[in-house]
Design a protein around this motif. Sequence first.
Motif, PDB file in Angstrom:
ATOM      1  N   ASN A 139       0.011  -2.565  -1.553  1.00 53.35           N
ATOM      2  CA  ASN A 139       1.425  -3.459  -1.122  1.00 53.35           C
ATOM      3  C   ASN A 139       2.310  -2.696  -0.394  1.00 53.35           C
ATOM      4  OD1 ASN A 139       2.701  -5.708  -0.520  1.00 53.35           O
ATOM      5  ND2 ASN A 139       3.074  -5.984  -2.530  1.00 53.35           N
ATOM      6  N   ILE A 140       1.843  -1.996   0.713  1.00 53.33           N
ATOM      7  CA  ILE A 140       2.898  -1.273   1.440  1.00 53.33           C
ATOM      8  C   ILE A 140       2.815  -1.586   2.992  1.00 53.33           C
ATOM      9  CG2 ILE A 140       2.706   0.789  -0.113  1.00 53.33           C
ATOM     10  CD1 ILE A 140       1.050   2.231   1.980  1.00 53.33           C
ATOM     11  N   GLU A 141       3.951  -1.260   3.786  1.00 55.32           N
ATOM     12  CA  GLU A 141       3.788  -1.703   4.977  1.00 55.32           C
ATOM     13  C   GLU A 141       2.849  -0.571   6.113  1.00 55.32           C
ATOM     14  OE1 GLU A 141       5.758  -4.012   6.357  1.00 55.32           O
ATOM     15  OE2 GLU A 141       6.330  -4.325   4.318  1.00 55.32           O
ATOM     16  N   VAL A 142       2.485  -1.322   7.161  1.00 54.10           N
ATOM     17  CA  VAL A 142       1.404  -0.444   7.903  1.00 54.10           C
ATOM     18  C   VAL A 142       2.206   0.926   8.503  1.00 54.10           C
ATOM     19  CG1 VAL A 142       0.207  -0.502  10.213  1.00 54.10           C
ATOM     20  CG2 VAL A 142       0.031  -2.620   8.495  1.00 54.10           C
ATOM     21  N   GLU A 143       3.399   0.650   8.458  1.00 51.23           N
ATOM     22  CA  GLU A 143       4.105   1.906   9.242  1.00 51.23           C
ATOM     23  C   GLU A 143       4.273   2.985   8.198  1.00 51.23           C
ATOM     24  OE1 GLU A 143       5.454  -1.401   9.232  1.00 51.23           O
ATOM     25  OE2 GLU A 143       5.306  -1.644  11.449  1.00 51.23           O
TER      26      GLU A 143
END
Length: 121
Positions: free
Chosen positions: A105-109
Motif C-alpha cells: 500500500n505505497i505510492e507508485v512514485e
Amino acid sequence: DALKDDDLSPDIVPTWIPDGYELIDIIIDRNPIQESYVAIYDNKDSQIKISVRMYLSTYPEQIEMSEPNSSIYSLSGVDYYLFSNHTQNRVAWIIDAYECYISGNIEVEELILMIESIGKG
C-alpha cells in the motif's frame, strides 16, 4: 542478505525502502522447481513485500499483464510492470532466472524509487 547468504545476486532487488518501514520477516522456500525469498517490511499501517523466485530449470519468459491499470517502466534494459488497484500497487520484473515482485500500500512514485535503487547496493 538472504540472497547473498545463498550465493545469489542481491543486485536484483531494491536497496531503498520508504521511510518508516522495518524488516519484520524473511520467508525462504525451496523445492525442486524454484527457490523463493520473501522479505516483509512493516510500518504499523501497511506492509511491503519483496518477492524473488529463482527458477531452477525452466526460466520465466514474460509477465502477463491483464489488469487495466498497468504500465511499463523501463530502466537499464529491464521492463518493470507496474499494476495498480484500489489498495495495492505492485511491480513485477524478470532478470535471467529470477522473477521478482514488490507489492504494498505505497505510492507508485515510491515503487519507482525502489526500482531505481536496484543494482545500487
